[in-house]
Write a protein that holds these residues in place. Structure first.
Motif, PDB file in Angstrom:
ATOM      1  N   CYS A  25       0.749  -1.034   0.052  1.00 55.98           N
ATOM      2  CA  CYS A  25      -0.041  -0.109  -0.089  1.00 55.98           C
ATOM      3  C   CYS A  25       0.606   1.340   0.021  1.00 55.98           C
ATOM      4  N   LEU A 385      -7.217   0.989  -1.371  1.00 52.67           N
ATOM      5  CA  LEU A 385      -8.556   0.534  -0.522  1.00 52.67           C
ATOM      6  C   LEU A 385      -8.690  -0.773  -0.985  1.00 52.67           C
ATOM      7  N   LEU A 497     -14.469   1.343   3.475  1.00 52.71           N
ATOM      8  CA  LEU A 497     -13.356   1.157   2.443  1.00 52.71           C
ATOM      9  C   LEU A 497     -14.113   0.981   1.039  1.00 52.71           C
ATOM     10  N   ALA A 501     -14.111   3.323  -2.196  1.00 52.11           N
ATOM     11  CA  ALA A 501     -13.457   3.142  -3.443  1.00 52.11           C
ATOM     12  C   ALA A 501     -14.691   3.515  -4.466  1.00 52.11           C
ATOM     13  N   VAL A 523      -7.307   8.402   1.236  1.00 50.77           N
ATOM     14  CA  VAL A 523      -6.733   6.948   0.874  1.00 50.77           C
ATOM     15  C   VAL A 523      -5.770   6.662   2.355  1.00 50.77           C
ATOM     16  N   ALA A 526      -8.000   6.147   5.479  1.00 47.80           N
ATOM     17  CA  ALA A 526      -8.852   5.096   5.288  1.00 47.80           C
ATOM     18  C   ALA A 526      -8.057   4.003   5.400  1.00 47.80           C
ATOM     19  N   ALA A 527      -6.939   3.672   4.969  1.00 49.21           N
ATOM     20  CA  ALA A 527      -6.122   2.290   4.751  1.00 49.21           C
ATOM     21  C   ALA A 527      -5.768   2.145   6.152  1.00 49.21           C
TER      22      ALA A 527
END
Length: 615
Positions: A25, A385, A497, A501, A523, A526-527
């Motif tokens: 990621c 995501l 997520l 996305a 992102v 959220a990750a």
């Protein structure tokens, strides 16, 4: 396909992706940013070229001679405008009629949802004046538009004079195969919106306007002219329209081709083209130009009168004359010849412009980045995501350690109930609905109880609801199900997520710039957000990367790129002005940025905020 159909190989691939999930990621995020920044490097871009065969050559002899007469007409227009204190409708009607046009007027009225303090208007009343030059060699089923807004003060008088001069000159030509409409609109975008809705028999924004008495054919293309000086140094091409729409690239190519032919200095985003692309300063210049286009497109607002034509599938652009400190000068006659050449070429079209690109970025007028080149940058961010969602899915499907058949010590592990997941989702979106509706609905109440104006009430109410939303969805799952479970936050994050996305993917397909900017900030949080992260540090990072703060950063970056840096106080005032203009653009023209942020993006961010404080 064999890798995915074989259960052993599929299981091995899943384990690899989950074990290396975080490093992959991080690498995808860095690669996405690097890919985007590399788009401004000239070897990674494409040279512009004319795709439409009917406009492939600039072998047109431009003969427009009446530049000085057009300036004199502009000065006469300015005198009558000053005398009547607004649009000199009667003078314009007589002048257009004397040039052999069929002249019509349209009156319109529009009440704004709250006062526009930037332009000091609330109840807007005005009149549009337009003249139609009928095509002598065709059945009058198609039309072209040349418009010039009637601006306040001494602005744009020269553009109106040149428009009337071109109308008189075009009247003497016999080769026109399309109607040409010469439009002078009052109150800039509001007047243009009224005219376009009247022309197409639509009313999407609730305006009050009189029906048009005269119409031409189906409009194929349009140009909006903005000149405020007798002599200019360069012509700037403005492409960004409503909701990030762009005209067909061939229209920009046509403008650039005639500028090169006639010898007019041309710019985009107010920046000249440089040839030293292989130097650091040359790359920096191209990157700044591209970033300015990205920020303008992401705003979703029309950056010229042309921006409203794009909604009706009419290819349009604005041409602005710039008078700066450069020694290079261009007179009005030369600009008239450039416009004559462009309209001669547009007159040759047998169908609408469609062969070139509609999705592109431009680091300069001679280079462009197509959708196939810039979409991978967004894809690298969006795949993060999906990778994190896959990791959560595997964790939820795995049995807890030390258990057999999912049972530990004879006690079935608790699973999250539907309501414990649905409650924060619903309340987050109710907060978004409040952010979308209450600022305008509650402005009268706010003005009565606080010493603020209507505009200040709307903006401050929006900020108050945005800030209060940080507490409303916090731990709302406990209202119905008591303490949250470990699986509960994982399920909620999996939903967030996938939701994010889909949101970012759909946004990027319509407006790449807006989707990419939102992905840059949303992102990462959220990750990697979890309830086990340090609360204070994680909360600070989430607030700094929230949609509101992202908008604030964009204001400062935009001013820096325009080489007009502002102080913190001035930047904050600009930020408040951007919020009010965003709400007005949605109410007046149908911009989708404000409802997108309020109803979808902000609630999704609140879900992530709720995950951080899950107990």
């Amino acid at each position: 396909m064999g890798l995915l159909s074989d259960p052993n190989r599929r299981r091995a691939l899943t384990k690899l992706l989950t074990r290396l999930n975080a490093p992959i990621c991080v690498m995808c995020y860095l690669a996405g940013v690097a890919w985007f920044m590399g788009l401004a490097f000239e070897p990674f871009t494409l040279r512009t070229y004319m795709s439409e065969n009917a406009m492939g050559s600039t072998m047109v002899e431009e003969r427009f001679p009446a530049g000085e007469r057009a300036l004199a007409t502009g000065r006469e227009f300015a005198a009558h405008k000053k005398k009547v204190g607004g649009m000199p409708v009667d003078w314009l009607v007589k002048t257009m009629q004397s040039r052999g046009l069929e002249v019509f007027t349209q009156s319109f009225t529009r009440k704004l949802p709250f006062p526009d303090e930037n332009k000091e208007r609330y109840m807007v009343r005005g009149t549009n004046v337009y003249g139609i030059l009928r095509a002598p060699r065709a059945p009058r089923t198609e039309a072209l538009v040349l418009s010039a807004p009637c601006s306040e003060g001494n602005n744009n008088n020269q553009a109106v004079g040149l428009l009337l001069g071109l109308a008189q000159y075009f009247r003497s030509q016999i080769h026109w195969a399309k109607d040409i409409i010469f439009l002078v609109n009052e109150h800039d975008l509001i007047g243009m919106q009224a005219w376009l809705e009247g022309y197409h028999h639509t009313n999407t924004t609730g305006g009050d306007w009189s029906p048009l008495q005269g119409r031409g054919g189906s409009i194929q293309a349009a140009l909006s002219l903005e000149l405020s000086s007798d002599v200019i140094t360069s012509l700037d091409l403005v492409l960004e329209g409503l909701n990030g729409q762009l005209p067909n690239l061939d229209l920009a190519n046509l403008f650039y081709a005639f500028c090169q032919k006639i010898g007019v200095l041309c710019t985009i985003q107010g920046k000249l083209q440089r040839n030293d692309w292989d130097t650091t300063s040359g790359y920096s210049h191209a990157a700044q130009t591209m970033m300015l286009m990205v920020l303008k497109q992401a705003s979703g607002r029309p950056w010229g009168d042309h921006g409203l034509f794009l909604r009706y599938h009419i290819e349009a652009a604005s041409i602005r004359g710039i008078n700066s400190f450069r020694q290079y000068k261009t007179d009005t006659t030369t600009i008239g010849r450039l416009l004559e050449g462009m309209y001669r070429k547009l007159n040759n079209l047998l169908e609408r412009l469609h062969q070139s690109y509609f999705f592109y970025l431009m680091p300069s007028l001679s280079r462009f980045v197509s959708i196939g080149y810039y979409m991978p940058a967004f894809g690298l961010l969006a795949v993060i995501l999906l990778l994190r969602a896959l990791d959560l899915w595997v964790q939820l499907g795995a049995s807890p350690p030390g258990t057999e058949d999912g049972v530990a010590g004879g006690v079935q592990p608790s699973s999250p109930g539907v309501l414990s997941i649905l409650t924060p989702v619903v309340i987050s979106h109710m907060t978004g609905v409040a952010l979308y509706t209450l600022p305008i609905l509650s402005q009268e109440m706010a003005v009565q109880h606080f010493p603020v104006s209507e505009t200040e009430a709307v903006v401050l109410t929006a900020i108050a609801i945005y800030t209060a939303g940080l507490a409303l969805p916090h731990n709302t799952h406990r209202l119905l199900q008591g303490e949250g479970t470990e699986e509960g936050w994982r399920v909620l994050k999996l939903v967030a997520l996938l939701y994010l996305a889909v949101l970012l993917g759909c946004t990027a397909l319509i407006n790449f710039s807006l989707g990419f900017i939102l992905a840059l900030s949303l992102v990462p949080i959220a990750a990697f957000i979890t309830p086990h992260a340090p609360k204070a540090l994680s909360a600070a990072i989430m607030v700094l990367l929230s949609p509101g703060c992202t908008l604030l950063y964009c204001v400062f970056v935009f001013q820096e790129l325009q080489e007009t840096p502002v102080s913190l106080q001035d930047g904050w005032m600009l930020f408040l002005s951007v919020i009010s203009q965003g709400i007005l653009d949605h109410a007046l023209y149908g911009s989708l940025v404000y409802p997108l942020l309020a109803l979808l993006i902000y609630p999704c961010w609140l879900l992530l905020w709720n995950i951080l404080f899950w107990k």
